[in-house]
Design a protein around this motif. Structure first.
Motif, PDB file in Angstrom:
ATOM      1  N   VAL A 179      -2.015   9.536  -8.198  1.00 40.64           N
ATOM      2  CA  VAL A 179      -1.305   9.463  -9.631  1.00 40.64           C
ATOM      3  C   VAL A 179       0.509   9.959  -9.497  1.00 40.64           C
ATOM      4  O   VAL A 179       0.805   9.160 -10.243  1.00 40.64           O
ATOM      5  CB  VAL A 179      -1.995  10.583  -9.926  1.00 40.64           C
ATOM      6  N   ALA A 180       0.727  10.687  -8.710  1.00 39.10           N
ATOM      7  CA  ALA A 180       2.571  10.635  -8.108  1.00 39.10           C
ATOM      8  C   ALA A 180       2.706   9.584  -8.232  1.00 39.10           C
ATOM      9  O   ALA A 180       3.982   9.238  -8.759  1.00 39.10           O
ATOM     10  CB  ALA A 180       2.522  11.718  -7.572  1.00 39.10           C
ATOM     11  N   ALA A 181       2.440   8.991  -7.090  1.00 38.33           N
ATOM     12  CA  ALA A 181       2.726   7.470  -6.972  1.00 38.33           C
ATOM     13  C   ALA A 181       3.038   6.697  -8.101  1.00 38.33           C
ATOM     14  O   ALA A 181       3.983   6.152  -8.610  1.00 38.33           O
ATOM     15  CB  ALA A 181       2.437   6.715  -5.849  1.00 38.33           C
ATOM     16  N   ALA A 182       1.358   6.717  -8.687  1.00 34.36           N
ATOM     17  CA  ALA A 182       1.377   5.509 -10.134  1.00 34.36           C
ATOM     18  C   ALA A 182       2.373   6.006 -11.050  1.00 34.36           C
ATOM     19  O   ALA A 182       2.972   4.527 -11.272  1.00 34.36           O
ATOM     20  CB  ALA A 182      -0.442   5.394 -10.135  1.00 34.36           C
ATOM     21  N   ALA A 183       2.914   7.308 -11.829  1.00 37.07           N
ATOM     22  CA  ALA A 183       3.795   7.407 -12.280  1.00 37.07           C
ATOM     23  C   ALA A 183       5.380   6.470 -11.999  1.00 37.07           C
ATOM     24  O   ALA A 183       5.975   6.006 -12.853  1.00 37.07           O
ATOM     25  CB  ALA A 183       4.395   8.906 -12.354  1.00 37.07           C
ATOM     26  N   GLY A 184       5.618   6.226 -10.569  1.00 36.24           N
ATOM     27  CA  GLY A 184       7.092   5.877 -10.688  1.00 36.24           C
ATOM     28  C   GLY A 184       6.831   3.980 -10.737  1.00 36.24           C
ATOM     29  O   GLY A 184       7.638   3.557 -10.563  1.00 36.24           O
ATOM     30  N   HIS A 185       5.635   3.416 -11.392  1.00 40.27           N
ATOM     31  CA  HIS A 185       5.704   2.182 -11.800  1.00 40.27           C
ATOM     32  C   HIS A 185       5.348   1.748 -12.974  1.00 40.27           C
ATOM     33  O   HIS A 185       3.817   1.499 -13.146  1.00 40.27           O
ATOM     34  CB  HIS A 185       4.647   1.432 -10.890  1.00 40.27           C
ATOM     35  N   TYR A 241       0.895  -0.812  -0.285  1.00 38.71           N
ATOM     36  CA  TYR A 241       0.046   0.431   0.081  1.00 38.71           C
ATOM     37  C   TYR A 241       0.948   1.165  -0.134  1.00 38.71           C
ATOM     38  O   TYR A 241       0.461   2.665  -0.480  1.00 38.71           O
ATOM     39  CB  TYR A 241      -0.396   0.427   1.358  1.00 38.71           C
ATOM     40  N   ARG A 242       2.031   1.304   0.805  1.00 37.67           N
ATOM     41  CA  ARG A 242       3.285   2.334   1.094  1.00 37.67           C
ATOM     42  C   ARG A 242       2.935   2.386  -0.897  1.00 37.67           C
ATOM     43  O   ARG A 242       3.767   3.647  -0.900  1.00 37.67           O
ATOM     44  CB  ARG A 242       3.801   2.239   1.587  1.00 37.67           C
ATOM     45  N   ARG A 243       3.676   1.588  -1.216  1.00 37.39           N
ATOM     46  CA  ARG A 243       4.479   1.663  -2.981  1.00 37.39           C
ATOM     47  C   ARG A 243       3.327   2.369  -3.555  1.00 37.39           C
ATOM     48  O   ARG A 243       3.675   2.997  -3.960  1.00 37.39           O
ATOM     49  CB  ARG A 243       4.441   0.484  -3.061  1.00 37.39           C
ATOM     50  N   ALA A 244       2.269   2.005  -2.858  1.00 34.29           N
ATOM     51  CA  ALA A 244       0.710   2.645  -3.629  1.00 34.29           C
ATOM     52  C   ALA A 244       0.389   4.411  -4.124  1.00 34.29           C
ATOM     53  O   ALA A 244      -0.412   4.841  -4.281  1.00 34.29           O
ATOM     54  CB  ALA A 244      -0.461   1.622  -3.614  1.00 34.29           C
ATOM     55  N   GLY A 245       1.280   5.018  -2.630  1.00 32.71           N
ATOM     56  CA  GLY A 245       0.846   5.808  -2.413  1.00 32.71           C
ATOM     57  C   GLY A 245      -0.239   6.188  -0.579  1.00 32.71           C
ATOM     58  O   GLY A 245       0.300   7.164  -0.498  1.00 32.71           O
TER      59      GLY A 245
END
Length: 604
Positions: free
Chosen positions: A175-181, A145-149
């Motif tokens: 959304v910003a976290a999703a950009a990293g995956h 969940y943390r990796r998802a933001g």
């Protein structure tokens, strides 16, 4: 249930899919995890099902994963079965969606299915105009969940045999976290999208919304500062006695009270201080700081905490085209303001565990010459390591005027006391580069009085730099930037250096005691000089997120510092120094978590 063989299809659940979901919920949450009692009919439903939407992943006609989305129109959340709504971290007027029951059964586990379902749910919430997502996640999978933001907020929930943490994030953060995956995006866009009324996500679905020239790049607060302990007290301040028994070691507030002169002045004149306008430019406070740090008053700019000065100065100096050098790890406010508010190009200067996270001052300043700004927290947070100020001044003497250096000395007083001779008076500027900054053309030193002077609640700090540059910033600083009670408290605090010197020396003793206790419990403690310690957890034990969430259940709050850099990993915690009773509680709870480890439920 076997692996996915057909093209994955993402859709809203109809009656047939819902029947599969109810049976899967029973198999996983009743039989496998023990959260609910098994039912004779082998189905699990709840009162929110009529208003929930289920987003499902389908392999042919078989449900191989699902997630539930509760829209604001439902009027209630599943979380409210466990917590009153006013305890949840939401703002008035926000459009909040609850995401829950993220489930991947049996043979479909182990890949990206859960992450794809989370991304699909986020896409749907974003298209619907949602501002924030709230939910709760199992402790065993908090890292996902943390990796998802998402971030835990310090509110543990137990349901049957399962332990959860309440989590939240703004849609912009997610959304910003999703950009990293990019791998998750590739899997999401490769799936067949069959969600009526919602356009299919494209390869750039997690790009930020376009902004106008008058909008900052980041519009959400975004930076998590700790302070989860306040959830145990109540942010409505209805019962401040609830603070008793709470150990707030997740923030770096002083363990001791302000100097007696501070308390006497504020308590004796409080009604007048509250209803009277303060001096517009805090001239008395400026003079007190100038005397204490041996700098001219023209070189001093006061502010309502260091964050206020960071936002003021960086907002004036920098643009999205600016290049900034930042140590990694470091205080998270800097990366947040630079990357997410202003949108600068930020390069990391990595600090390594094998080197005790020490920074080479000469090398750092030499590299900084190629940037518009370099930031250095000294002593650093979260590491507690100190750059020798004599070496730093020598390096700064070679800095070109085109590069600004911003040095944060919030915790320096503690470092000075660590080696001070008991009984000798303390000079506030001892070891500080503030006098150097005042005489320079591009060096700035910010110092918060919150941590070392026990004034966190008062919000007061000052910036020292070249008088011409300070004068320019002063024009952009609002009048009455520092309240009257705070101005009085800060002036009185600076008049009693001997009191604080004794407290700082006692902090060193308590810090050593904390280090010894954590080491005895198997943690790898980084030697620090401030009012906190960074420690790495054993690889065989709980993660930092797990330790923090379990400790919170005992009303002891610690800081998972995963987000404060890219080099710390998921087993680094920062622990503030507290008084003797507080340290005993911290060590006891950490030992309890280590010795009473629950058998992790199988990952879903």
């Amino acid at each position: 249930m076997g692996p996915v063989t057909a093209p994955l299809r993402l859709a809203l659940a109809g009656p047939a899919e819902r029947e599969q979901i109810y049976r899967l919920r029973h198999a996983i949450y009743a039989v496998e995890l023990g959260q609910h009692r098994p039912t004779p009919e082998g189905r699990l439903t709840d009162a929110l099902d009529p208003t929930n939407d289920y987003l499902v992943a389908l392999n042919g006609s078989t449900v191989v994963g699902f997630v539930s989305i509760t829209p604001p129109s439902a009027g209630r959340w599943s979380l409210e079965k466990y917590l009153d709504r006013d305890r949840l971290p939401i703002r008035p007027g926000e459009s909040v969606f609850e995401i829950r029951l993220l489930t991947v059964p049996g043979g479909a586990r182990g890949g990206r299915m859960a992450a794809v379902l989370m991304a699909a749910a986020l896409h749907r919430v974003r298209v619907a105009g949602g501002d924030r997502v709230i939910g709760m996640g199992r402790r065993e999978v908090l890292g996902m969940y943390r990796r998802a933001g998402l971030r835990p907020v310090g509110l543990p929930v137990t349901s049957g045999a399962v332990h959860y943490e309440v989590m939240t994030a703004s849609v912009a953060e997610l959304v910003a976290a999703a950009a990293g995956h990019p791998g998750v995006t590739a899997a999401l866009t490769a799936a067949v999208w069959d969600v009526a009324g919602v356009p299919a996500p494209t390869a750039d679905w997690c790009s930020p919304e376009p902004s106008t020239a008058t909008e900052p790049v980041g519009t959400d607060d975004g930076c998590f500062h700790g302070g989860a302990f306040f959830a145990a007290i109540g942010e409505d301040f209805a019962d401040l006695d609830r603070r008793h028994g709470v150990v707030n070691a997740d923030v770096l507030d002083a363990w001791f009270p302000p100097a007696p002169g501070v308390l006497d002045a504020v308590s004796a004149h409080l009604p007048w201080l509250l209803h009277t306008s303060p001096p517009t430019g805090a001239s008395g406070l400026v003079a007190a700081v100038a005397r204490a740090w041996s700098v001219p008053p023209a070189a001093v700019l006061p502010g309502a905490g260091s964050s206020a000065l960071i936002y003021l100065a960086f907002g004036r100096w920098l643009t999205a085209a600016s290049r900034v050098l930042l140590p990694d790890p470091s205080y998270g406010e800097y990366a947040h303001v630079l990357e997410r508010v202003i949108g600068c190009q930020v390069d990391r200067y990595p600090l390594h565990r094998n080197d005790c996270y020490d920074l080479d001052a000469a090398d750092f300043v030499r590299r900084a010459a190629r940037y518009d700004l370099a930031v250095l927290v000294n002593p650093n947070s979260p590491t507690g390591r100190l750059v020798d100020t004599a070496e730093l001044r020598t390096a700064l003497a070679e800095l070109p005027a085109s590069t600004r250096i911003w040095i944060d000395e919030t915790y320096l007083r503690y470092a000075q006391a660590a080696d001070a001779t008991p009984g000798l008076p303390v000079a506030h500027h001892l070891g500080s580069v503030a006098p150097f900054a005042a005489a320079s053309s591009s060096v700035f030193v910010v110092t918060s009085l919150s941590k070392a002077y026990a004034l966190s609640g008062a919000r007061v700090a000052h910036l020292v730099g070249p008088p011409e540059a300070i004068a320019e910033l002063r024009r952009w600083s609002p009048p009455w930037a520092v309240g009257l009670p705070t101005q009085v408290a800060a002036v009185r605090a600076l008049e009693d250096p001997d009191y604080y010197q004794r407290r700082w020396q006692r902090t060193a003793v308590l810090r050593h005691r904390l280090a010894d206790g954590l080491t005895a419990l198997g943690l790898d403690v980084v030697p620090g000089v401030a009012n906190f310690l960074l420690a790495h957890l054993p690889s065989s034990g709980p993660t930092a997120a797990d330790l923090v969430s379990r400790a919170a259940a005992h009303r002891v709050f610690l800081r998972d510092v995963t987000s404060m850099g890219t080099v710390l990993g998921e087993r680094a915690v920062r622990v503030a120094v507290k008084d003797e009773d507080g340290l005993a509680r911290i060590l006891s709870v950490v030992q309890t978590v280590f010795t009473d480890r629950e058998t992790p439920a199988r990952r879903r």
